[in-house]
Design an enzyme around this catalytic site. Structure first.
Site, PDB file in Angstrom:
ATOM      1  N   LYS A 192      44.114 -52.611  84.423  1.00 51.41           N
ATOM      2  CA  LYS A 192      43.378 -53.131  85.574  1.00 51.41           C
ATOM      3  C   LYS A 192      44.297 -53.270  86.788  1.00 51.41           C
ATOM      4  O   LYS A 192      43.843 -53.177  87.935  1.00 51.41           O
ATOM      5  CB  LYS A 192      42.690 -54.451  85.235  1.00 51.41           C
ATOM      6  CG  LYS A 192      43.615 -55.587  84.805  1.00 51.41           C
ATOM      7  CD  LYS A 192      44.076 -56.463  85.943  1.00 51.41           C
ATOM      8  CE  LYS A 192      45.086 -57.476  85.470  1.00 51.41           C
ATOM      9  NZ  LYS A 192      45.610 -58.336  86.561  1.00 51.41           N
ATOM     10  N   THR A 249      40.994 -58.998  90.121  1.00 54.47           N
ATOM     11  CA  THR A 249      42.215 -58.391  90.648  1.00 54.47           C
ATOM     12  C   THR A 249      41.912 -57.456  91.817  1.00 54.47           C
ATOM     13  O   THR A 249      42.736 -57.305  92.722  1.00 54.47           O
ATOM     14  CB  THR A 249      42.954 -57.622  89.528  1.00 54.47           C
ATOM     15  OG1 THR A 249      43.073 -58.464  88.391  1.00 54.47           O
ATOM     16  CG2 THR A 249      44.342 -57.217  89.964  1.00 54.47           C
TER      17      THR A 249
END
Length: 338
Positions: A192, A249
């Site tokens: 990620k 994120t």
């Protein structure tokens, strides 16, 4: 009854987790490799540079003596940059109880570049047979340190270990789920960061919300393909350590990966971006490893490919965008049929 816990690493996430653990009534010792850092931690009762405003109780101990941080502790919480994981584990390995009763909780996200190991496997490689689990999910330290609601997952080989960690960390502001899929959790946590770099680049280049949504969606598809090829479970990538961590994120300015990506999208090199962010940007370290894993497992990962070319081959974001948008036509999900 409170546990004796050693936290290895005194950055923002280490301090935030210390805040959670001390709130829950546990005795915490925090290790840093630098005596000057330890002195600052003692003076401020926290890390004024990395996590300003978060103060820990006076009962917390700070040390650069690894034996003091590890020996006799019920739980060791490892929060160091992935590039330093192996060397750090070698430092505390001599003080781990040989009976395997101590639980080692990996809270670092990344893939070791040379071996392509996830962090829990690095720990097991250095300390075979140790009692390792992983704690991960959408959890910016800046919010955890303010007791803002956060939900996370602990993965372990043993259900009882997972439940023990769940009980130690969980409180009214910090909800912890359990999972048996350690590998899937670790792969999601590492990949990620690479996708978040791409999302940041899109922001920096001014591509808009549509492009960012597409990057997040196609990014989770890439993460899932690789994770499943390596033995992870599909459900994990639609959970907290997959899509959950990816969303936070890619969306938050707390994210150092997104902030670095924005600067790269504006024309800076990855080194210039890292210098400006002034914190470890894990996506830069994981990008090469992710691409190597994609080749090893013969998985198509075009976003990861383009991120690598931007970072390490000087490719311009606009050229990478053109490559992604003009790829061959295809069905969105090959498992669906007419």
């Amino acid at each position: 009854m409170g546990k004796q816990i050693g936290i290895i690493g005194a950055g923002s996430w280490g301090i935030a987790l210390a805040y959670v653990l001390t709130t829950n009534g546990h005795d915490v010792t925090i290790w840093s490799r630098s005596q000057s850092t330890v002195d600052k931690l003692k003076s401020y009762h926290g890390n004024e540079d990395k996590l300003p405003g978060v103060k820990l109780p006076e009962s917390v101990e700070y040390t650069c003596d690894m034996e003091k941080a590890v020996s006799g502790k019920d739980m060791i919480v490892v929060v160091v940059p992935s590039a330093h994981m192996r060397e750090t584990v070698k430092l505390f390995a001599p003080y781990i109880d040989p009976d395997g009763e101590q639980i080692i909780v990996n809270c670092s996200k990344g893939i070791e570049e040379d071996t392509l190991m996830v962090m829990s496997d690095v720990i097991l490689d250095v300390i075979p047979g140790s009692n390792v689990c992983v704690l991960s999910g959408p959890s910016h330290a800046e919010e955890v340190g303010k007791a803002l609601p956060t939900t996370i997952v602990v993965g372990a080989f043993d259900k009882d270990v997972a439940r023990t960690v769940q009980n130690v960390f969980m409180n009214g502001a910090f909800r912890v789920y359990t999972s048996p899929d350690m590998l899937g959790i670790e792969i999601g946590a590492a990949l990620k960061n690479v996708i978040a770099l791409a999302a940041g680049m899109a922001d920096g280049y001014g591509l808009g919300d549509n492009a960012k949504a597409a990057l997040i969606t196609r990014g989770i598809a890439e993460m899932s393909r690789l994770g499943m090829a390596m033995g992870g479970k599909l459900e994990t990538f639609s959970g907290l350590s997959g899509i959950g961590d990816l969303i936070v994120t890619c969306a938050s300015m707390h994210s150092r990966n997104r902030r670095a990506g924005i600067l790269i999208g504006q024309g800076k090199s990855y080194q210039e971006a890292m210098d400006e962010v002034k914190m470890v940007v894990e996506g830069v370290y994981s990008a090469k490893a992710a691409l190597q894993l994609a080749k090893k497992y013969e998985v198509d990962m075009p976003i990861v490919q383009e991120v690598n070319e931007i970072l390490f081959e000087g490719k311009k974001p606009e050229d990478a965008l053109k490559e992604l948008m003009e790829r061959d036509k295809r069905i969105e999900n090959s498992s669906l049929e007419w």
